[in-house]
Each structure stands twice: as C-alpha cells, then as structure tokens.
Design a protein around this motif. Structure first.
Motif, mmCIF file in Angstrom:
data_model
loop_
_atom_site.group_PDB
_atom_site.id
_atom_site.type_symbol
_atom_site.label_atom_id
_atom_site.label_comp_id
_atom_site.label_asym_id
_atom_site.label_seq_id
_atom_site.Cartn_x
_atom_site.Cartn_y
_atom_site.Cartn_z
ATOM 1 N N THR A 1 1.006 -1.729 -0.061
ATOM 2 C CA THR A 1 -0.501 0.259 -0.459
ATOM 3 C C THR A 1 1.291 1.079 0.257
ATOM 4 O O THR A 1 2.366 1.326 0.081
ATOM 5 C CB THR A 1 -0.878 0.338 1.519
ATOM 6 O OG1 THR A 1 -0.188 -0.414 2.359
ATOM 7 C CG2 THR A 1 -1.923 -1.281 1.130
ATOM 8 N N PRO A 2 0.623 2.601 -0.346
ATOM 9 C CA PRO A 2 1.165 3.404 -0.488
ATOM 10 C C PRO A 2 0.552 4.439 0.993
ATOM 11 O O PRO A 2 0.238 3.867 1.572
ATOM 12 C CB PRO A 2 0.301 4.570 -1.526
ATOM 13 C CG PRO A 2 -0.934 3.913 -1.493
ATOM 14 C CD PRO A 2 -1.379 2.390 -1.215
ATOM 15 N N PHE B 1 11.240 -0.749 3.284
ATOM 16 C CA PHE B 1 11.202 -0.779 1.946
ATOM 17 C C PHE B 1 10.268 -1.721 0.963
ATOM 18 O O PHE B 1 10.891 -2.660 1.151
ATOM 19 C CB PHE B 1 12.074 0.221 1.845
ATOM 20 C CG PHE B 1 12.647 1.190 3.262
ATOM 21 C CD1 PHE B 1 12.369 2.593 2.798
ATOM 22 C CD2 PHE B 1 12.963 1.085 4.231
ATOM 23 C CE1 PHE B 1 12.388 3.614 3.440
ATOM 24 C CE2 PHE B 1 14.190 1.453 5.083
ATOM 25 C CZ PHE B 1 13.681 3.399 4.772
ATOM 26 N N GLY B 2 9.724 -0.931 0.331
ATOM 27 C CA GLY B 2 10.183 -1.416 -1.130
ATOM 28 C C GLY B 2 10.780 -2.223 -1.649
ATOM 29 O O GLY B 2 10.890 -4.272 -2.111
ATOM 30 N N LYS C 1 2.353 -5.481 3.885
ATOM 31 C CA LYS C 1 3.638 -4.893 3.798
ATOM 32 C C LYS C 1 2.993 -2.495 3.592
ATOM 33 O O LYS C 1 2.439 -2.534 2.153
ATOM 34 C CB LYS C 1 4.213 -5.280 2.004
ATOM 35 C CG LYS C 1 5.404 -4.292 2.240
ATOM 36 C CD LYS C 1 6.104 -2.956 2.810
ATOM 37 C CE LYS C 1 6.715 -2.468 1.438
ATOM 38 N NZ LYS C 1 6.924 -0.963 2.250
ATOM 39 N N GLY D 1 -2.811 9.038 -11.186
ATOM 40 C CA GLY D 1 -3.762 9.846 -11.302
ATOM 41 C C GLY D 1 -3.617 11.024 -12.989
ATOM 42 O O GLY D 1 -2.223 11.466 -11.545
ATOM 43 N N ILE E 1 -7.029 2.764 2.457
ATOM 44 C CA ILE E 1 -6.406 1.539 1.236
ATOM 45 C C ILE E 1 -5.929 0.340 2.476
ATOM 46 O O ILE E 1 -6.565 -0.483 1.351
ATOM 47 C CB ILE E 1 -4.943 2.333 0.373
ATOM 48 C CG1 ILE E 1 -5.645 3.453 -0.119
ATOM 49 C CG2 ILE E 1 -4.568 1.558 -0.658
ATOM 50 C CD1 ILE E 1 -4.965 4.296 -1.070
ATOM 51 N N CYS F 1 -4.585 10.172 -5.006
ATOM 52 C CA CYS F 1 -5.275 9.991 -7.428
ATOM 53 C C CYS F 1 -5.842 10.421 -7.327
ATOM 54 O O CYS F 1 -5.875 9.845 -8.904
ATOM 55 C CB CYS F 1 -4.739 7.827 -6.524
ATOM 56 S SG CYS F 1 -6.034 7.215 -5.513
#
Ligand code: NAD
Length: 494
Positions: A149-150, A207-208, A175, A253, A157, A284
C-alpha cells in the motif's frame, strides 16, 4: 528514546531478522520522531508467508458469517479509536485531521460492508442442460494475499484490501508504505484484538525493494494487491505476469475538473479548491488539471486565486490548518522540479515555492500553486505531480474538453460542473475514466461503490463495493449428476 515497533509474524510481535530499524518522522516537524520501525528483509517475508499458509488453513475453514462477525468487531473497535487513529495518521502523513478522520471512517465503512458480505458471498444455482443433474457455483478463497500500500490513505487503502481479502477467507501478508507504518501497526492491532487468528495476519514493515519485492515474487503468494505509482506497478505487473499471479493494480492519475459556462460557479470553486489542494494534492484522485471554458476563464481564475491565497498552511493537527505538508523531502523536490517546468510551460499565478514562515520551518510545506496558460499535451498537462500544483487549461467547447481530458495516459477520475443534462450524460459516456462526477470534485469515493481507473491507472480490477470480492475469491463450479448413467453434455441432449 523513540518507541521501537515490531513486525507481526507467526502470531508474535517480533524484531526484524536484520536487527535494523528506520525512523518515522512527522512531515510537519521533522524533529518529531514517531518511532523506529523494522527494516525487514526477504527472510522476514519468508517467515510471514510460511505462517500465512498455516493461517489460511484455519481461516478459510471458518464459516463466512463467523469471519464477518470478527470484521464487524474490528469496525466497532475502529469506531471507538477513531480519533486516536486519525491523530496518529495526521502525525505521520501530514494531512489535516478532518481528512484523516474521513480516512478512518472509510475503513469503518469498509469493515461493516465486509462483515455483512460474510453472509453473502453469493454463488449461482443454474439449471443443467441434462436431466437429473445439478449445477451451481460458489466463491472459494484463493490463499495467501500480499498487500502493498501507499502512504496517502494510511488507513482507508489497507482496509479496502485487507477486509475483503479476509472476508473471503484468505490470509494476509501486509507490507505498508514506509512513510506510514504507525497507522498500519494500529490497524493490525485492531484486527487481532477483534479475533482474526494471529497466523492469518502478518505485518512486515520496511522498504519496497527489501520487503515489497520479495513478497511480490514469493511463489507461495498467489494474489497481490498493489496501490501506488504507475512506475512501481509496472515492475510488479511484470513479475506477477511471469509468475501467473492474480494481481490488482491501482496506480497514478491526472484528473481534470471541467467547468462549463452554465455551471454554478461558487460550487465549482469549492470543488476545485478541495480537489486540488486537499491532502496537499497527494491523492490519486487529486484535481491536477482545471479545464475552463473561454467564456468564464478569466472571471473564474480571478475568484480562484483569491480563495487559494486564503488557504492556511500548517500542522494538520491544528484546527485552523487547511493544507498540511508534503510527505517527505523527495516529494518536495519533485514538486519544485515541476514548478521549474511551469516557468517555461505556463504562467505561475500564485505559490510556486517552498512555504516558509511561522511554524513551517521544520516541515515539507509547499505553497498551493496555480499555473495558467498550460497547453494540452505539455508535461504539466499530462504528468502526475502529486503535490499542490494545479494546471489551468482553456477550452472552447465540450468536444475539446473531452479530448483534453482523454489525452493523458491515466484514467482515474474526472469531474464536470454543468447544469445541462445532456453535457452530464455525455460526460458519463465519453470521458475515459473509471469514475466521473457531475457537480462534485474529482475526489470523494464511497466505500460501497467500486473504485478504480482505466488505461495506465489500473489493470481492470476494482477496489470497494461488490466487485472487489470477485478479486479475492475464485469461482468454483460444481456439477452433481444423480441420473446414475453417463450423460454427455452437448451430445446426449441433441
Ligand atoms: P510508491 O509506488 O512509491 O509505493 C507504494 C508501495 O509500493 C510502498 O509500500 C512501497 O514501499 C512499495 N514498493 C516500492 N517499490 C516496490 C517494489 N519494487 N516492489 C514491491 N513494492 C514496492 O507510491 P507512493 O509514493 O507510496 O504513493 C503515491 C502513488 O500512489 C501515486 O502515484 C498515486 O497516484 C498512487 N495512488 C493510487 C491510488 C489508486 O487507487 N489508484 C490510490 C492512492 C495512491
């Protein structure tokens, strides 16, 4: 010494295998350290997935209504703790309390929807073409779901994904974005308190590249749900495509608000202010382009400028703040780089710089910025900025507005202000977006309706509403032939 948080793996709160932590700081005041969070690695993901596989066996056998009752309890606890969570989310993410309260409320709404879905999860009973044969479908959980998720909706979210995943009987490895780990921690705490079996729910911070990537490519995670940038989504899409995974992507977006000459101008002004500068433009669905008809262009801009200059920047937890900070320094640099582009691609009418002044020195504040004279097709008109920068583009008729709206690679939301019913329905039919609003801003999704975008915003799935339950479950088709003989479909009955 700031609080040290843990991962939740295999039913326990544990330190990361690396022994390393990262600091989570308040973007409105970077001296305010919220806590230290695990800087986990692939080994933590492996343990989490192993536990989630066991959790899946327990949770998938729990009847849907019983699962729903647990999710209902989670909604109740979130309701009791709404203010506390909203304050925690504002502290780590920056947006104003009014908005983080909404963020938590969206989570509560999603919990209650998911709770009742535990009693539905409908299949179909269908007549067979053969005698003495029964045909039906039911929805079956898939397995371990990987949830990435962001930062911008720290509660809403994750809940959009995790509640339906659990309602369908899947287990979860979560995560969260590294910028908002505290809200994620609170959410997991609530789910566990509500009664989700600890093996069915894992939280792995980090982290990602270190945690998101090994989760996405783990062979025992057949379902990945990702919300974030289109760039990260592309990388994840390639991996999931190669591994034949079920994948939901919700990405960037470049949303437009179109104002027609017949619109209620005050309403359109309220809409664009909320759409462009709410969440400091970090949604977004943020209004990033304002398309103004020639006839009202100058008058509308003049009033918009006056209203924008009144917006008060500050710490989101203070009652008189309208606009909070950006999430971190890198984001501020990105916004600055677009303002540089704006100097050659348009005319900066207000803002255009990092905000300084009383109470703003220690945060990532950027002035609400309006750029006029932007040409359709230019970088400012087509690229996602993710900050408080609004590009204004002129048009002379609705056909041109549709063309400009549709020329970008994204397709999340759009908005039209008009009092004409024909324009409204043309907007619904001809704007290439997953969501179109008439006489409302580009933001404002409701939890019980599907949410998502077309083109490079998504990959065809939807969050929210009833559609997301299809993503988190498989259709199983069941035939029962009680004729006592071999019956061949398409053959014996023709
Ligand atoms: P991001 O893509 O940088 O990060 C999102 C998540 O992905 C984070 O948890 C991050 O750690 C993780 N990640 C990063 N690299 C990864 C990798 N290689 N493998 C796996 N995971 C990885 O996005 P962000 O900056 O947190 O959020 C902003 C973006 O999200 C914007 O583009 C915005 O439009 C988009 N967004 C879309 C929606 C939607 O529903 N369409 C909603 C909110 C935000």
């Amino acid at each position: 010494m700031p609080t040290e948080f843990r991962n939740h793996i295999a039913g326990e709160w544990v330190a990361p295998s690396t022994g390393a932590y990262f600091e989570n700081r308040n973007p409105a005041d970077v001296d305010d350290v919220i806590g230290r969070f695990p800087r986990s690695a692939a080994a933590d993901v492996d343990r989490a997935v192993e536990s989630a596989r066991k959790g899946f066996r327990i949770w998938s056998r729990t009847p849907g209504p019983a699962r729903g009752a647990i999710l209902k309890r989670a909604g109740d606890i979130m309701t009791e703790r709404k203010e506390e969570i909203a304050r925690a989310a504002t502290r780590e993410m920056g947006k104003v309390l009014l908005e983080t309260r909404g963020d938590v409320q969206e989570g509560i709404d999603t919990a209650y929807y998911a709770a009742t879905e535990g009693r539905r999860l409908f299949g179909h009973t269908v007549p067979s073409e053969l005698p003495d044969k029964w045909a039906m479908t039911y929805r079956r959980p898939v397995g371990v779901t990987g949830i990435v998720t962001p930062f911008n909706f720290p509660m809403a979210i994750p809940t959009w994904k995790i509640f339906p995943a659990l309602a369908c009987g899947n287990s979860v490895v979560f995560k969260p974005a590294e910028d908002v780990p505290h809200t994620a921690h609170l959410y997991v705490e609530i789910l566990l308190e509500a009664g989700v079996p600890p093996q069915a729910l894992q939280l792995v911070h980090g982290f990602g590249e270190d945690v998101g990537a090994p989760l996405v490519s783990h062979p025992d995670v057949p379902v990945i749900s990702f919300t974030g940038s289109t760039e990260t989504g592309r990388v994840i899409g390639e991996i999931c495509g190669r591994m034949h995974k079920r994948l939901s992507l919700e990405m960037g977006g470049k949303n437009a608000q179109i104002v027609m000459p017949d619109a209620d101008m005050e309403l359109a002004l309220d809409g664009v202010l909320w759409g462009a500068f709410g969440t400091t433009g970090q949604r977004c669905t943020a209004t990033s382009r304002l398309l103004l008809h020639d006839d009202i262009h100058d008058a509308f801009l003049e009033r918009l400028l006056a209203r924008t200059r009144e917006l008060r920047l500050g710490d989101g937890s203070k009652a008189d703040t309208d606009v909070g900070p950006l999430i971190h320094e890198a984001s501020l640099r990105t916004v600055e780089s677009y303002v540089e582009i704006a100097r050659s691609e348009g005319e900066i009418l207000c803002g255009g710089a990092r905000a300084r002044g009383d109470g703003l020195e220690n945060g990532w504040f950027f002035e609400p910025t309006i750029v006029a004279g932007v040409r359709a097709g230019s970088r400012l008109a087509t690229e996602e900025i993710f900050g408080p920068v609004l590009s204004v583009i002129r048009f002379s008729d609705f056909d041109e507005a549709i063309r400009i709206n549709n020329e970008v690679r994204y397709g999340l939301s759009s908005s039209v202000y008009t009092t004409d019913v024909r324009t409204s329905f043309r907007a619904f039919q001809e704007l290439d977006n997953g969501i179109t609003y008439v006489n409302a801003p580009t933001i404002g999704a409701e939890a019980h309706l599907p949410f998502g975008g077309v083109k490079e915003t998504g990959n065809g799935h939807r969050e929210g509403g009833w559609e997301v339950y299809e993503f988190y479950s498989e259709t199983k088709v069941c035939y029962l032939d009680y004729s006592g003989k071999l019956q061949r479909a398409q053959i014996d009955n023709y």
